[in-house]
Design a protein around this motif. Structure first.
Motif, PDB file in Angstrom:
ATOM      1  N   SER A  39       0.814  -1.283  -0.128  1.00 51.30           N
ATOM      2  CA  SER A  39       0.118   0.002  -0.042  1.00 51.30           C
ATOM      3  C   SER A  39       0.749   1.337   0.064  1.00 51.30           C
ATOM      4  CB  SER A  39      -0.808   0.025   1.217  1.00 51.30           C
ATOM      5  OG  SER A  39      -1.809  -1.173   0.908  1.00 51.30           O
ATOM      6  N   ALA A  40       2.223   1.212   0.452  1.00 45.93           N
ATOM      7  CA  ALA A  40       3.059   2.318   0.553  1.00 45.93           C
ATOM      8  C   ALA A  40       4.391   1.652   1.097  1.00 45.93           C
ATOM      9  CB  ALA A  40       2.606   3.214   1.656  1.00 45.93           C
ATOM     10  N   LYS A  46       3.354   3.879  -3.844  1.00 41.98           N
ATOM     11  CA  LYS A  46       3.220   5.072  -3.355  1.00 41.98           C
ATOM     12  C   LYS A  46       4.379   5.408  -2.231  1.00 41.98           C
ATOM     13  CE  LYS A  46      -0.957   5.738  -1.948  1.00 41.98           C
ATOM     14  NZ  LYS A  46      -1.474   7.127  -2.552  1.00 41.98           N
ATOM     15  N   TYR A  47       5.189   6.418  -2.357  1.00 43.08           N
ATOM     16  CA  TYR A  47       6.336   6.533  -1.456  1.00 43.08           C
ATOM     17  C   TYR A  47       6.000   7.720  -0.639  1.00 43.08           C
ATOM     18  CZ  TYR A  47       9.355   3.803  -4.182  1.00 43.08           C
ATOM     19  OH  TYR A  47       9.909   2.698  -4.794  1.00 43.08           O
TER      20      TYR A  47
END
Length: 374
Positions: free
Chosen positions: A150-151, A171-172
């Motif tokens: 998710s991240a 996603k960073y």
């Protein structure tokens, strides 16, 4: 879960991961599952379950030997089964630190539990300066884990950019390393001698200890009222011998081996300036801890260091420039008053405290737990 974590096998490996877990535990219920090999007296597997600083920590040890790879897989499966049996409340998400080489465990657990995965990355291995050819296995696993996350939370913006360049699409959200601002504090310094400190793994290809010693030879020959304390969980005796062969004055330098976290904090409270001369880094915990201790930092501009170190908090020297490092040491000795301990500590508390890091991860978890967080 993590690829590195302190255990009976290696007491300091991944201690910065442990600090993240402890920070997060101020807001959430955290359980760590970590698998490592250990010479066992009886049987091929052993599970230890204890609470360490609010974090429930489950170590699964397996017997090393010819069948180590298979035993590691079995140990992980045993640990996961134990976890599911012992914990009555279902987990909300998986947080894995350091993709290589245990990231597959997080994917296995994610598939089994059907919950989101968040990844924190500390590793320098995506930087071609540390590993010119990271290898196909690293690329395959890393991209697989990134795709399922998710991240991804790198500890510096620079690391995030490096991972993207390596091909990891996700996603960073940058979340820095954490420091215990109660343990690391400003201490009273003895008058007269300006004290410099270096603490690390003493891995010379990265930390460039050899370069520090050569620079110290130049600086200590010119100034007799400076002292360097240098050590860590690496071959400190080798560098002590190197120091002798370089002709460094014995009264100007002291070496030490592995120390407890509390002992490092006490050392920092007694010193004026941290010295780093690394060839590559992300965001070293020692720099964060030094600032919390009111210490300025002399360092190279590698990795994410310059995201936090500027002319108010330290001195940046060119990589491999031994003469410039020596000059910077001498400059600091005469101008230490330019770097304000209280200001350095205030910055560390604002950026790297348990509270700040826990809140940052809380925001990441909120994103991961949204229906579209996957």
């Amino acid at each position: 879960m993590s690829s590195w974590y302190p255990s009976k096998t290696q007491a300091t490996l991944g201690n910065f991961v442990q600090r993240h877990a402890e920070a997060i535990s101020t807001l959430h219920d955290v359980t760590v599952l970590y698998v490592s090999k250990l010479k066992l007296k009886d049987g091929n597997y052993h599970i230890e379950d204890e609470v360490i600083d609010r974090v429930r920590t489950i170590h699964v040890y397996y017997q090393p030997g010819f069948f180590s790879i298979g035993r590691k897989l079995t140990a992980f499966k045993k640990g996961l089964a134990y976890l599911e049996k012992q914990v009555s409340t279902p987990f909300d998400l998986i947080h894995h630190n350091v993709i290589w080489s245990n990231g597959w465990q997080a994917l296995w657990a994610k598939r089994k539990m059907k919950i989101p995965l968040v990844v924190t990355e500390h590793w320098t291995g995506y930087d071609t300066r540390s590993r010119p050819h990271p290898g196909k296995k690293v690329a395959v696993l890393s991209k697989w884990v990134a795709k399922q996350s998710s991240a991804i939370c790198p500890v510096s913006n620079d690391l995030g950019a490096t991972m993207k360049k390596f091909g990891l699409q996700a996603k960073y959200i940058t979340v820095p390393n954490v420091v215990n601002t109660r343990l690391f504090h400003i201490g009273k310094k003895a008058p007269g001698v300006t004290k410099f400190l270096h603490v690390s793994s003493l891995f010379d290809p990265q930390k460039n200890i050899s370069g520090i010693l050569k620079a110290w030879k130049q600086a200590s020959d010119e100034q007799d009222d400076i002292h360097l304390t240098i050590g860590g969980d690496g071959p400190w005796q080798k560098f002590e011998q190197d120091s002798f062969e370089l002709g460094i004055r014995p009264d100007s330098i002291t070496f030490f081996g592995e120390k407890k976290w509390s002992e490092v904090a006490e050392l920092m409270s007694q010193h004026h300036c941290l010295v780093m001369f690394s060839r590559y880094e992300n965001l070293p915990c020692t720099i964060v801890e030094a600032m919390a201790s009111g210490m300025a930092v002399i360092t190279t501009a590698v990795g994410g260091i310059t995201e936090h170190i500027n002319e108010k908090r330290g001195i940046i020297v060119p990589e491999e420039d031994i003469s410039e490092l020596a000059k910077s040491i001498i400059f600091f000795r005469s101008n230490a008053q330019l770097f304000h301990s209280e200001s350095l500590r205030s910055y560390a508390v604002a950026k790297f405290s348990d509270e700040n890091v826990a809140n940052a991860y809380n925001a990441v978890y909120d994103i991961a737990l949204q229906p579209n967080g996957e």
